[in-house]
Design an enzyme around this catalytic site. Structure first.
Site, PDB file in Angstrom:
ATOM      1  N   SER A 189      32.704  28.277  47.289  1.00  0.00           N
ATOM      2  CA  SER A 189      34.089  28.716  47.390  1.00  0.00           C
ATOM      3  C   SER A 189      34.865  28.148  48.558  1.00  0.00           C
ATOM      4  O   SER A 189      36.095  28.186  48.561  1.00  0.00           O
ATOM      5  CB  SER A 189      34.141  30.241  47.471  1.00  0.00           C
ATOM      6  OG  SER A 189      33.529  30.707  48.665  1.00  0.00           O
ATOM      7  N   HIS A 217      32.292  32.873  41.924  1.00  0.00           N
ATOM      8  CA  HIS A 217      33.589  32.191  41.938  1.00  0.00           C
ATOM      9  C   HIS A 217      33.856  31.423  40.647  1.00  0.00           C
ATOM     10  O   HIS A 217      34.745  30.571  40.606  1.00  0.00           O
ATOM     11  CB  HIS A 217      33.687  31.257  43.141  1.00  0.00           C
ATOM     12  CG  HIS A 217      33.755  31.982  44.443  1.00  0.00           C
ATOM     13  ND1 HIS A 217      34.928  32.525  44.936  1.00  0.00           N
ATOM     14  CD2 HIS A 217      32.786  32.301  45.343  1.00  0.00           C
ATOM     15  CE1 HIS A 217      34.677  33.120  46.087  1.00  0.00           C
ATOM     16  NE2 HIS A 217      33.387  33.003  46.355  1.00  0.00           N
ATOM     17  N   LYS A 248      36.563  39.469  41.529  1.00  0.00           N
ATOM     18  CA  LYS A 248      37.369  38.245  41.687  1.00  0.00           C
ATOM     19  C   LYS A 248      38.137  37.978  40.399  1.00  0.00           C
ATOM     20  O   LYS A 248      39.163  38.595  40.159  1.00  0.00           O
ATOM     21  CB  LYS A 248      36.468  37.090  42.126  1.00  0.00           C
ATOM     22  CG  LYS A 248      35.913  37.302  43.549  1.00  0.00           C
ATOM     23  CD  LYS A 248      35.082  36.141  44.023  1.00  0.00           C
ATOM     24  CE  LYS A 248      34.717  36.265  45.501  1.00  0.00           C
ATOM     25  NZ  LYS A 248      33.899  37.445  45.840  1.00  0.00           N
TER      26      LYS A 248
END
Length: 406
Positions: A189, A217, A248
């Site tokens: 990330s 991610h 996320k």
């Protein structure tokens, strides 16, 4: 012993190195993200634009998600009532684990309270269960993976980032009969690069090692149904344990693993980080359930996010800003100094209403401090043009200050 002095000195070290972390006080505007309000002074809230959220697809604002959470709140109340074993297991939890197992083509899945906990609990438990296990860890793995490996007490071998030749050197040097686990991420990330999943799986098969991939991610972001890079690259069936987050791209909170039902049962039965933790609120689980189901059938959010990232990278490059090479949705600008990174971040917020946090050690190595932008489907090109112009002005201002100081 002067305890206060020790604590004061510890904080002062962070100030002197320019990496003391400051959290700003904000509220997002429901239905209008990336617009938010910042409570930075005494004149009431200030309107700002958020550029550093990990709610990559704005699913935390999606009407299906918020409606599902409201319905669950009025149906079953706020909390879960305890651990999964003692009152904290609900039909929402069972449904979501089924959806996550299906998302990754696995027999089972297990929910945790965060991605950090899922990594720590799973890795530490696996290595304790496997006698004499050696974990082979990519050098840029997340702190939660490192913590899990450390807490397992097993031996580890750290291989150079994405360097499969080095990984094979390390695998070759070990006893073929010793249990092995290769732990790596799909999307890293801070740099925005991607692991060579198939090459790693080839080595795992050659040397009889288990594979563990952190897709936090990437889940929701890549693949036809949001199964991550392993789905996009048609490699999920080759991975033994897939770990992901629900905080996320899915926009809510929590973490999970998906794997063979036997592995899931072992973690469920032995991991203290699962057994002794109050389970996720059913309100949160209901929201994630709606998000996962939506993203399995909708690519609109993924396509919009990828287009936004490509546009921002292009604008940064054309403006001569030091944008780092990235093949993913992460758009990092290299600064290389913690004080300078914090100063740029402060000016962006105070003068331009732009919120992006500086990324410092230990999240990234010293000397590689940066600003990390995560444009999403709701960031318009006009916003990106304004952001680019602001950064160019600040960069020029900082360069002039350096010249004058010299």
């Amino acid at each position: 012993m002067n305890y206060d002095q020790i604590f004061d000195q510890a904080i002062e070290r962070l100030h002197s190195e320019g990496r003391y972390r400051v959290f700003i006080d904000i509220l997002r505007n429901k239905g209008a993200y990336p617009n938010a309000r910042c409570f930075a002074g005494h004149n009431g809230p200030k309107d700002i634009t958020v550029w550093c959220s990990n709610d990559y697809l704005t699913m935390g604002q999606h009407p299906k998600v918020t409606a599902a959470m409201e319905e669950a709140l009025h149906d079953v109340g706020a909390g879960s009532g305890g651990t999964r074993n003692i009152g904290g297991n609900t039909h929402y939890h069972v449904q979501l684990e089924g959806e996550l197992a299906d998302l990754h083509g696995k027999d089972g899945a297990l929910l945790f309270t965060s991605g950090y906990v899922s990594n720590d609990a799973t890795l530490s438990t696996l290595a304790r269960i496997l006698p004499g296990c050696i974990i082979f860890s990519d050098e840029l793995n997340h702190a939660s993976m490192i913590a899990g490996i450390r807490n397992s007490g097993c031996e580890k071998r750290v291989w150079r980032h994405n360097d499969t030749d080095h990984l094979e050197e390390l695998l070759t040097a070990e006893d073929p009969d010793v249990p092995k686990l290769i732990a790596f991420e799909s999307v890293y990330s801070m740099d925005g690069d991607v692991a060579p999943i198939h090459a790693i799986c080839d080595l795992a098969e050659k040397y009889n090692a288990l594979t563990y991939i952190d897709e936090v991610h990437a889940v929701g972001m890549y693949g036809p149904r949001g199964g991550g890079i392993s789905e996009r690259d048609e490699a999920a069936h080759r991975i033994d344990i897939i770990e992901g987050t629900l905080g996320k791209a899915f926009g809510v909170m929590g973490g999970y693993i998906a794997a063979d039902a036997r592995i899931v049962d072992v973690i469920r039965s032995y991991a203290p980080g699962f057994i002794f933790t109050t389970s996720l609120s059913p309100v949160l689980v209901a929201g994630v359930l709606a998000s996962v189901r939506h993203l399995k059938s909708s690519s609109v959010e993924r396509d919009g996010q990828q287009a936004a990232a490509a546009t921002l990278k292009r604008l940064f490059r054309e403006a001569g800003l030091p944008v780092m090479e990235s093949t993913t949705h992460i758009v990092p600008l290299m600064v290389g100094d913690p004080v300078r990174a914090k100063k740029i971040s402060d000016i962006l917020l105070a003068e331009y209403g732009v919120y992006v946090q500086p990324i410092n050690f230990p999240t990234v190595p010293r000397g590689t401090e940066r600003l990390r932008f995560t444009p999403g489907p709701a960031h318009t090109e006009a916003m990106m043009v304004e952001l680019t112009s602001a950064l160019v002005e600040i960069w020029d201002r900082m360069e002039l200050a350096l010249q004058q100081a010299a």
